[in-house]
Design an enzyme around this catalytic site. Structure first.
Site, PDB file in Angstrom:
ATOM      1  N   GLU A 322       0.818  -1.213   0.000  1.00 42.77           N
ATOM      2  CA  GLU A 322       0.000   0.000   0.000  1.00 42.77           C
ATOM      3  C   GLU A 322       0.853   1.265   0.000  1.00 42.77           C
ATOM      4  O   GLU A 322       0.550   2.230   0.682  1.00 42.77           O
ATOM      5  CB  GLU A 322      -0.940   0.016   1.211  1.00 42.77           C
ATOM      6  CG  GLU A 322      -1.913  -1.143   1.243  1.00 42.77           C
ATOM      7  CD  GLU A 322      -2.910  -1.053   2.381  1.00 42.77           C
ATOM      8  OE1 GLU A 322      -2.561  -0.531   3.454  1.00 42.77           O
ATOM      9  OE2 GLU A 322      -4.054  -1.494   2.182  1.00 42.77           O
ATOM     10  N   CYS A 406     -11.328   1.647   6.216  1.00 42.74           N
ATOM     11  CA  CYS A 406     -10.775   2.974   6.496  1.00 42.74           C
ATOM     12  C   CYS A 406     -11.228   4.004   5.475  1.00 42.74           C
ATOM     13  O   CYS A 406     -11.454   5.174   5.817  1.00 42.74           O
ATOM     14  CB  CYS A 406      -9.258   2.912   6.547  1.00 42.74           C
ATOM     15  SG  CYS A 406      -8.489   2.173   5.078  1.00 42.74           S
TER      16      CYS A 406
END
Length: 623
Positions: A322, A406
């Protein structure tokens, strides 16, 4: 119109420009000298805009309800707090799921600030009661460790305890500012006191695996004036890169713990973590004037924007961790570009503009906001992207929720705070950063904008001053704009002779009564080439118009999508289609092979499943 192929200096995947969601800190009077521009917060801005008002309404009426339903009914997130309060039951979900609940409540608080409502406030109070009941006598609150073993708390720096605490603090401050109720704020202060009892100079070392707590602590300092919160935030930032973290060599890079922050010259590792770290550093520097922080951020900003950023303002190409990889490694189909990372780019660039007064940071902020962030939520407000590629074969789609949620909860708090980013102020100036229909009063001036941006570049700004006021009005001239005109009270301003300062048109005068300023930014279709070192975009071009990146979807280009090609003979026309994708300006490209239709990148995957691409082959087949 006929286009010219622009040089790669204009544009840009790994964009080389020449040229925040939460409120930034407001330090003591002595410390405010370290900040060039203070924001005009969203609670003091009334938005009435054809582009943004529908999105704010959808957030209020749809997205918040989706998040509440997921947290209460579809997942075990709120049940974790209920179980923690009882001291029994299992923990469900991921160890950092508490943060999603806090972020959703922060979004609810922002919505209450804009639209007070007893039902939503009652829901917030219901959740807050569960938070308070789940808090341990010593102030600790984290449902994962409460339900899986309090003896294991504070034993693993990578387990997001301080990350969750940071979102707890931000949500508590937001709710206090929206309602004046301090119960939740008390929970946050008790958790911070617990952490400061354990960590700090002369106590235990700690390097949070996911940054967030740092910027939240500075916000708590801003609210309370209690210097210990600011000092603790700076201590946490300065812990990094000195071997205090319990991480492998890979994780040290991943978590930004491989080098002291003042020595950073580039950025690697996890993209969202990096953005939150830089936000915290910017907030601390705004209060302390720490020049080492400032210079490090300027070095890193240049590297990110010129070598590691997509044309959409997205960052973090690889889904493996990520985050960032090598310079100019920006593949399209494999692009990760997490929505949270684009939100982080907005937050950080907003803060950098506040520190410097330089509009180049707003240029990047705007690019990320209109493209990288808005692509993360469907037009209906109930489906979300975690990952935002720039090309897909038709198998990548928004989802109703994620196990790691998130991004939906982050959008929940970002969108209602968009008013934060429109205006700024300093001792003698008012800044217009974004072109969004809105009104506010600041420094004795009433400001009212009317515009159809981003569909056209015409902006009317009405300035009213009941009493005579000497102020400089600084209006950002977007970095994407090549030609513009402006007039004051009907009298044209010569762009060549106008006062300009770091990308702002400066109008310095004594304001009295009402004055109308009109601006017109040319919005031709721009044919964009990438930096030649971006191998993924060799022989390709992308289209932009104003701040928007465009893409092709297969549904609009049946029979031409696979063979689509632009060249030097391509001509373009634009048309606003109110019936398409909630109203968009389309681009039609006339090529020897036929007509190609392009739509704004943020709007893709809102119809039937189909392939999509931003970068299109360029040149004749003979080339």
């Amino acid at each position: 119109m006929q286009f010219k192929s622009h040089s790669s200096a204009l544009i840009i995947q790994a964009i080389a420009f020449a040229f925040l969601l939460v409120a930034p800190v407001s330090c003591t009077d002595a410390e405010q000298s370290h900040k060039a521009v203070q924001p005009v917060l969203f609670s003091d801005v009334n938005i009435n805009d054809p582009f943004w008002t529908p999105r704010l309404d959808t957030l209020k009426n749809v997205t918040l309800e989706v998040c509440i339903d997921q947290i209460e009914n579809q997942t075990g997130r709120i049940r974790n707090f209920e179980n923690a309060a009882k001291g029994e039951g299992q923990h469900s979900g991921i160890y950092f799921d508490d943060s999603d609940v806090y972020k959703a409540l922060e979004g609810m608080a922002y919505s209450l600030k804009n639209n007070p409502g007893s039902a939503l406030e009652a829901k917030c109070d219901e959740w807050i009661a569960k938070f308070a009941a789940a808090q341990q006598p010593d102030g600790y609150i984290n449902t994962f460790y409460t339900l899986t073993g309090l003896d294991k708390r504070w034993t693993d720096m990578g387990m997001h305890e301080m990350y969750c605490a940071g979102h707890l603090i931000e949500a508590a401050i937001a709710y206090f500012e929206a309602t004046g109720k301090d119960k939740f704020l008390g929970v946050a202060k008790k958790m911070v006191a617990h952490m400061m009892d354990l960590f700090g100079p002369g106590k235990r070392h700690w390097v949070p695996g996911h940054e967030e707590i740092e910027l939240a602590l500075v916000k708590l300092y801003s609210l309370t004036g209690d210097r210990q919160y600011l000092d603790f935030a700076q201590w946490l930032v300065d812990e990094r890169g000195h071997g205090h973290g319990s991480y492998s060599e890979f994780d040290a890079v991943h978590y930004q713990d491989d080098i002291p922050v003042r020595e950073m010259t580039t950025i690697n590792g996890h993209a969202v973590r990096a953005m939150y770290l830089f936000c915290g550093m910017a907030d601390i520097a705004a209060c302390t004037g720490d020049e080492g922080y400032v210079q490090a951020m300027l070095r890193v900003w240049d590297k990110i924007v010129s070598r590691k950023m997509y044309i959409t303002g997205g960052i973090g190409h690889t889904g493996h961790f990520e985050g960032f990889s090598a310079d100019y490694d920006l593949p399209n189909a494999e692009a990760y570009c997490e929505t949270c990372a684009s939100i982080g780019m907005v937050l950080w660039n907003w803060r950098m503009n506040g520190m410097t007064g330089d509009s180049k940071f707003i240029d990047v902020m705007e690019r990320s906001m209109y493209n990288g962030v808005l692509s993360g939520i469907s037009l209906s407000g109930d489906r979300f992207f975690y990952v935002n590629p720039l090309e897909t074969d038709g198998n990548h789609h928004r989802q109703a929720w994620y196990g790691c949620a998130c991004c939906p909860s982050n959008l929940c708090r970002f969108i209602p705070s968009v008013g934060n980013y429109i205006y700024g102020t300093s001792a003698d100036a008012v800044y217009v950063n974004l072109f969004i229909g809105s009104s506010t009063t600041v420094n004795g001036l009433g400001i009212c904008q009317e515009t159809s941006y981003p569909w056209n570049g015409d902006v009317s700004i009405r300035v009213s001053a009941p009493k005579s006021v000497n102020r400089t009005l600084k209006i950002r001239i977007p970095g994407w704009c090549r030609n513009w005109t402006a007039s004051i009270g009907g009298v044209q301003i010569d762009p060549a002779e106008s006062g300009m300062d770091r990308g702002y048109l400066c109008i310095d005068r004594k304001w009295k009564g009402e004055t109308v300023i009109r601006l017109s930014f040319d919005m031709p279709v721009e044919v964009v080439s990438a930096d030649p070192r971006v191998k993924a975009d060799e022989g390709k071009r992308a289209l932009m118009r104003g701040p928007l990146v465009y893409c092709m979807e297969g549904i609009d280009n049946v029979g031409t999508y696979q063979s689509a090609r632009l060249d030097s003979t391509t001509t373009f026309t634009t048309e606003y289609d109110a019936s398409l994708l909630c109203g968009v300006q389309t681009i039609s490209a006339e090529t020897p092979e036929g007509t190609l239709l392009f739509v704004p990148y943020y709007s893709w995957d809102n119809r039937e499943a189909c392939p999509m691409k931003v970068w299109v082959d360029y040149g004749t087949l003979e080339d």
